[in-house]
Design a protein around this motif. Structure first.
Motif, PDB file in Angstrom:
ATOM      1  N   ILE A 140       0.826  -1.206   0.000  1.00 26.82           N
ATOM      2  CA  ILE A 140       0.000   0.000   0.000  1.00 26.82           C
ATOM      3  C   ILE A 140       0.865   1.262   0.000  1.00 26.82           C
ATOM      4  CG2 ILE A 140      -1.652   1.348   1.388  1.00 26.82           C
ATOM      5  CD1 ILE A 140      -3.080  -0.851   0.056  1.00 26.82           C
ATOM      6  N   LYS A 141       2.049   1.204   0.623  1.00 28.10           N
ATOM      7  CA  LYS A 141       2.889   2.396   0.703  1.00 28.10           C
ATOM      8  C   LYS A 141       3.330   2.882  -0.674  1.00 28.10           C
ATOM      9  CE  LYS A 141       7.228  -0.148   1.501  1.00 28.10           C
ATOM     10  NZ  LYS A 141       8.304  -0.386   2.482  1.00 28.10           N
ATOM     11  N   ARG A 142       3.242   2.027  -1.692  1.00 29.02           N
ATOM     12  CA  ARG A 142       3.576   2.454  -3.045  1.00 29.02           C
ATOM     13  C   ARG A 142       2.338   2.864  -3.837  1.00 29.02           C
ATOM     14  NH1 ARG A 142       7.052  -1.950  -5.930  1.00 29.02           N
ATOM     15  NH2 ARG A 142       6.672  -0.451  -7.620  1.00 29.02           N
ATOM     16  N   VAL A 143       1.189   2.843  -3.165  1.00 38.99           N
ATOM     17  CA  VAL A 143      -0.077   3.145  -3.827  1.00 38.99           C
ATOM     18  C   VAL A 143      -0.680   4.453  -3.337  1.00 38.99           C
ATOM     19  CG1 VAL A 143      -2.444   2.324  -4.164  1.00 38.99           C
ATOM     20  CG2 VAL A 143      -0.538   0.714  -4.229  1.00 38.99           C
ATOM     21  N   ILE A 144      -0.480   4.768  -2.045  1.00 28.95           N
ATOM     22  CA  ILE A 144      -1.116   5.960  -1.480  1.00 28.95           C
ATOM     23  C   ILE A 144      -0.076   6.937  -0.944  1.00 28.95           C
ATOM     24  CG2 ILE A 144      -3.122   4.575  -0.821  1.00 28.95           C
ATOM     25  CD1 ILE A 144      -2.242   4.886   2.099  1.00 28.95           C
ATOM     26  N   GLN A 145      -0.490   8.177  -0.774  1.00 29.86           N
ATOM     27  CA  GLN A 145       0.325   9.167  -0.087  1.00 29.86           C
ATOM     28  C   GLN A 145      -0.583   9.975   0.836  1.00 29.86           C
ATOM     29  OE1 GLN A 145       2.190  11.683  -2.972  1.00 29.86           O
ATOM     30  NE2 GLN A 145       0.277  12.317  -3.951  1.00 29.86           N
ATOM     31  N   PHE A 146      -0.102  10.182   2.050  1.00 29.51           N
ATOM     32  CA  PHE A 146      -0.898  10.915   3.031  1.00 29.51           C
ATOM     33  C   PHE A 146      -0.870  12.410   2.736  1.00 29.51           C
ATOM     34  CE2 PHE A 146      -0.424   6.939   5.286  1.00 29.51           C
ATOM     35  CZ  PHE A 146      -1.679   6.796   5.857  1.00 29.51           C
ATOM     36  N   TYR A 147      -1.955  13.058   3.091  1.00 33.03           N
ATOM     37  CA  TYR A 147      -2.161  14.482   2.822  1.00 33.03           C
ATOM     38  C   TYR A 147      -2.271  15.169   4.176  1.00 33.03           C
ATOM     39  CZ  TYR A 147      -4.421  18.649   0.758  1.00 33.03           C
ATOM     40  OH  TYR A 147      -4.744  19.917   0.348  1.00 33.03           O
ATOM     41  N   ASN A 148      -1.345  16.051   4.487  1.00 31.74           N
ATOM     42  CA  ASN A 148      -1.221  16.555   5.850  1.00 31.74           C
ATOM     43  C   ASN A 148      -1.574  18.034   6.012  1.00 31.74           C
ATOM     44  OD1 ASN A 148      -0.265  14.058   6.943  1.00 31.74           O
ATOM     45  ND2 ASN A 148       1.710  14.458   5.947  1.00 31.74           N
ATOM     46  N   LYS A 149      -2.309  18.617   5.074  1.00 33.64           N
ATOM     47  CA  LYS A 149      -2.699  20.015   5.230  1.00 33.64           C
ATOM     48  C   LYS A 149      -3.829  20.132   6.253  1.00 33.64           C
ATOM     49  CE  LYS A 149      -1.238  21.712   0.709  1.00 33.64           C
ATOM     50  NZ  LYS A 149      -1.634  22.474  -0.498  1.00 33.64           N
ATOM     51  N   LYS A 150      -3.784  21.240   7.021  1.00 34.28           N
ATOM     52  CA  LYS A 150      -4.754  21.425   8.102  1.00 34.28           C
ATOM     53  C   LYS A 150      -5.418  22.800   8.001  1.00 34.28           C
ATOM     54  CE  LYS A 150      -2.079  18.427  11.165  1.00 34.28           C
ATOM     55  NZ  LYS A 150      -3.040  17.309  11.088  1.00 34.28           N
ATOM     56  N   SER A 151      -6.578  22.921   8.620  1.00 38.59           N
ATOM     57  CA  SER A 151      -7.273  24.215   8.631  1.00 38.59           C
ATOM     58  C   SER A 151      -6.479  25.208   9.480  1.00 38.59           C
ATOM     59  CB  SER A 151      -8.687  24.049   9.186  1.00 38.59           C
ATOM     60  OG  SER A 151      -8.646  23.540  10.503  1.00 38.59           O
ATOM     61  N   SER A 152      -6.472  26.458   9.058  1.00 40.55           N
ATOM     62  CA  SER A 152      -5.677  27.481   9.752  1.00 40.55           C
ATOM     63  C   SER A 152      -6.518  28.357  10.669  1.00 40.55           C
ATOM     64  CB  SER A 152      -4.944  28.355   8.727  1.00 40.55           C
ATOM     65  OG  SER A 152      -5.876  28.961   7.830  1.00 40.55           O
ATOM     66  N   GLU A 153      -7.842  28.204  10.615  1.00 32.65           N
ATOM     67  CA  GLU A 153      -8.713  28.986  11.493  1.00 32.65           C
ATOM     68  C   GLU A 153      -9.995  28.217  11.758  1.00 32.65           C
ATOM     69  OE1 GLU A 153     -11.037  32.074   8.808  1.00 32.65           O
ATOM     70  OE2 GLU A 153      -8.858  32.213   8.448  1.00 32.65           O
ATOM     71  N   ASP A 154     -10.719  28.631  12.812  1.00 32.55           N
ATOM     72  CA  ASP A 154     -11.939  27.937  13.222  1.00 32.55           C
ATOM     73  C   ASP A 154     -13.030  28.091  12.158  1.00 32.55           C
ATOM     74  OD1 ASP A 154     -13.613  26.484  14.907  1.00 32.55           O
ATOM     75  OD2 ASP A 154     -14.367  28.282  15.908  1.00 32.55           O
ATOM     76  N   ASN A 155     -13.709  26.986  11.862  1.00 35.37           N
ATOM     77  CA  ASN A 155     -14.824  26.975  10.898  1.00 35.37           C
ATOM     78  C   ASN A 155     -14.420  27.477   9.512  1.00 35.37           C
ATOM     79  OD1 ASN A 155     -16.655  25.979  12.833  1.00 35.37           O
ATOM     80  ND2 ASN A 155     -17.064  28.056  13.582  1.00 35.37           N
ATOM     81  N   GLN A 156     -13.191  27.174   9.133  1.00 32.41           N
ATOM     82  CA  GLN A 156     -12.718  27.584   7.812  1.00 32.41           C
ATOM     83  C   GLN A 156     -13.391  26.779   6.705  1.00 32.41           C
ATOM     84  OE1 GLN A 156      -8.488  27.150   7.397  1.00 32.41           O
ATOM     85  NE2 GLN A 156      -8.369  28.391   5.528  1.00 32.41           N
ATOM     86  N   TYR A 157     -13.679  25.505   6.993  1.00 27.79           N
ATOM     87  CA  TYR A 157     -14.316  24.611   6.031  1.00 27.79           C
ATOM     88  C   TYR A 157     -15.412  23.821   6.741  1.00 27.79           C
ATOM     89  CZ  TYR A 157     -10.079  25.485   3.273  1.00 27.79           C
ATOM     90  OH  TYR A 157      -9.054  26.069   2.582  1.00 27.79           O
ATOM     91  N   PRO A 158     -16.372  23.268   5.996  1.00 33.72           N
ATOM     92  CA  PRO A 158     -17.413  22.421   6.616  1.00 33.72           C
ATOM     93  C   PRO A 158     -16.791  21.171   7.251  1.00 33.72           C
ATOM     94  CG  PRO A 158     -18.039  23.074   4.386  1.00 33.72           C
ATOM     95  CD  PRO A 158     -16.612  23.465   4.549  1.00 33.72           C
ATOM     96  N   ILE A 159     -17.347  20.773   8.398  1.00 30.16           N
ATOM     97  CA  ILE A 159     -16.848  19.585   9.095  1.00 30.16           C
ATOM     98  C   ILE A 159     -17.541  18.349   8.525  1.00 30.16           C
ATOM     99  CG2 ILE A 159     -16.532  18.475  11.337  1.00 30.16           C
ATOM    100  CD1 ILE A 159     -16.944  21.224  12.624  1.00 30.16           C
ATOM    101  N   LEU A 160     -16.754  17.316   8.233  1.00 30.37           N
ATOM    102  CA  LEU A 160     -17.280  16.061   7.710  1.00 30.37           C
ATOM    103  C   LEU A 160     -17.191  14.972   8.768  1.00 30.37           C
ATOM    104  CD1 LEU A 160     -15.794  16.050   4.084  1.00 30.37           C
ATOM    105  CD2 LEU A 160     -17.964  16.977   4.888  1.00 30.37           C
ATOM    106  N   THR A 161     -18.135  14.043   8.720  1.00 32.73           N
ATOM    107  CA  THR A 161     -18.171  12.900   9.635  1.00 32.73           C
ATOM    108  C   THR A 161     -18.182  11.622   8.814  1.00 32.73           C
ATOM    109  OG1 THR A 161     -19.311  14.070  11.409  1.00 32.73           O
ATOM    110  CG2 THR A 161     -19.546  11.681  11.362  1.00 32.73           C
TER     111      THR A 161
END
Length: 429
Positions: free
Chosen positions: A38-59
């Motif tokens: 799997i390590k040759r198939v996927i790559q993790f995405y580590n970007k994070k929100s920079s402020e509160d309620n910047q984007y809709p929250i998903l569950t």
């Protein structure tokens, strides 16, 4: 089914590997399929929100990824969500911590960019020859047992990124992956549509219960008028006896026995006594009034919540087979044949009856309904002809719901079978 496919399936069922296939973690796969970690198939995405309620929250749930506000009917977390993980459209996430070991992978297919908590790692397909939808199906179907094996923890099971990256990945060509995911996702789409229809039918059934069982709201079936009769359960029914016995005392020998737990677990408000799966109890002497007859009503007298406190079941026993009212049950038999059996199934599901039961139950952790208090419950009922009409409408609604549930179950079985056959290459596209 083609003969070559049938033969391959039989070989796999016998524990062998068919010619042209290789045994591996997750099952068997065609020799020509690509194979890599799997390590040759996927790559993790580590970007994070920079402020509160910047984007809709998903569950993330077992049914997919949802907007948190939709999933929880408008309720969202009040905590500052700065630093939550960003998940762009098409990217994949999973809850790394699980109470039951079920690690479910879901794609964001609903908005351009959302956020999920730090416990939901986000990744995407690294290579162009790997279809993201196929990857999610592969993880959720083929690797589920292996994922359960590598999770760690005591109270909460955790799937680390390192463990995920070490898992194997088998797949056909990119075009075949798209064809396979398309077939399975179409099954999921059909299931989703039928589940939406099921919700509508259940809401309609609820509306019918609320209105047809309440003569004071002005809604009556065509051709009926006049006042309904008001009665208490104590005036209309004779209370029956019961035989207390624990679940451990029940078996396959003796007299059929109605345990209160079986009333709670039933999806129906009636019990066909001819069903052979009813547990039995060996007892030397049974009071005559503990035997249940056709049309008897049996309430539970103990529940963990208010909704369960009003649960009851009507006995369908035209052949008068011996069956005993059991532990934590309140059985009752009508006195003067004022109600038809099929109306009894719905008669005590009215909101007014449920409210009265909730008023009379007592207890802190367990809600109890006593034999004295249940006889105080009042209800309304029409004449026999209107009872039959109401029962017909409600039973028709029940049959529609049951048939649709069976359809959904068949589609779910089909999806499961197709996933196993297509994702392992036993059936080729």
């Amino acid at each position: 089914m083609r003969e070559d496919i049938r033969q391959r399936i039989e070989i796999v069922r016998s524990g062998r590997v068919p010619e042209g296939y290789v045994g591996a973690i997750g099952g068997i796969f065609p020799v020509g399929w690509q194979h890599k970690p799997i390590k040759r198939v996927i790559q993790f995405y580590n970007k994070k929100s920079s402020e509160d309620n910047q984007y809709p929250i998903l569950t993330s749930s077992r049914d997919g990824l949802y907007l948190q506000a939709d999933y929880f009917d408008g309720q969202v977390t009040r905590d500052d969500n700065t630093g939550y993980n960003l998940i762009p459209y098409g990217y994949i996430t999973f809850r790394s911590r699980s109470d039951d070991g079920a690690i479910i992978f879901n794609r964001n297919t609903i908005i351009d960019v959302g956020i999920v908590s730090k416990f939901y790692p986000v990744f995407t397909s690294m290579e162009r020859e790997v279809d993201a939808a196929y990857l999610v199906l592969y993880l959720n179907n083929i690797l589920q047992s292996e994922i359960r094996r590598v999770v760690v923890g005591s109270t909460q099971l955790v799937l680390s990124e390192r463990k995920l990256l070490g898992l194997p990945f088998y797949a056909p060509s990119y075009v075949s992956q798209q064809q396979i995911s398309g077939i399975i996702l179409r099954c999921e789409h059909v299931i989703s549509l039928k589940q939406e229809i099921l919700v509508e039918k259940r809401n309609r059934k609820k509306w019918l219960l609320e209105n047809l069982l309440d003569p004071d709201n002005g809604i009556r079936l065509e051709g009926f008028s006049g006042d309904w009769t008001t009665s208490s359960i104590g005036d209309a029914f004779t209370m029956l006896g019961s035989i207390p016995a624990s679940r451990a005392q029940l078996g396959i020998d003796g007299t059929k026995y109605l345990h209160y737990g079986d009333i709670h677990s039933s999806n129906n408000y009636y019990l066909d006594v001819s069903v052979s799966s009813i547990p039995r109890l060996v007892c030397k002497k049974t009071p005559t009034n503990a035997f249940l007859m056709d049309g008897d009503v049996v309430f539970v007298d103990a529940s963990e919540d208010y909704e369960g406190a009003s649960k009851y079941i009507v006995i369908d026993n035209p052949q008068s087979e011996p069956i005993i009212a059991g532990l934590h049950t309140l059985g009752m038999r009508q006195k003067n044949d004022k109600f038809i059996k099929h109306f009894e199934i719905y008669m005590f599901q009215s909101n007014s009856v449920k409210k009265l039961i909730n008023f009379y139950v007592s207890g802190m952790k367990v809600f109890g309904l006593s034999k004295v208090n249940i006889q105080k419950i009042t209800f309304q009922y029409p004449g026999l002809k209107e009872q039959r009409a109401i029962a017909h409408v409600l039973s028709t609604a029940d049959r529609e719901i049951d048939l649709l549930q069976q359809e959904i179950e068949q589609w779910q079985l089909l999806k499961k079978a197709l996933s196993q056959l297509l994702l392992t290459g036993l059936v080729r596209v």
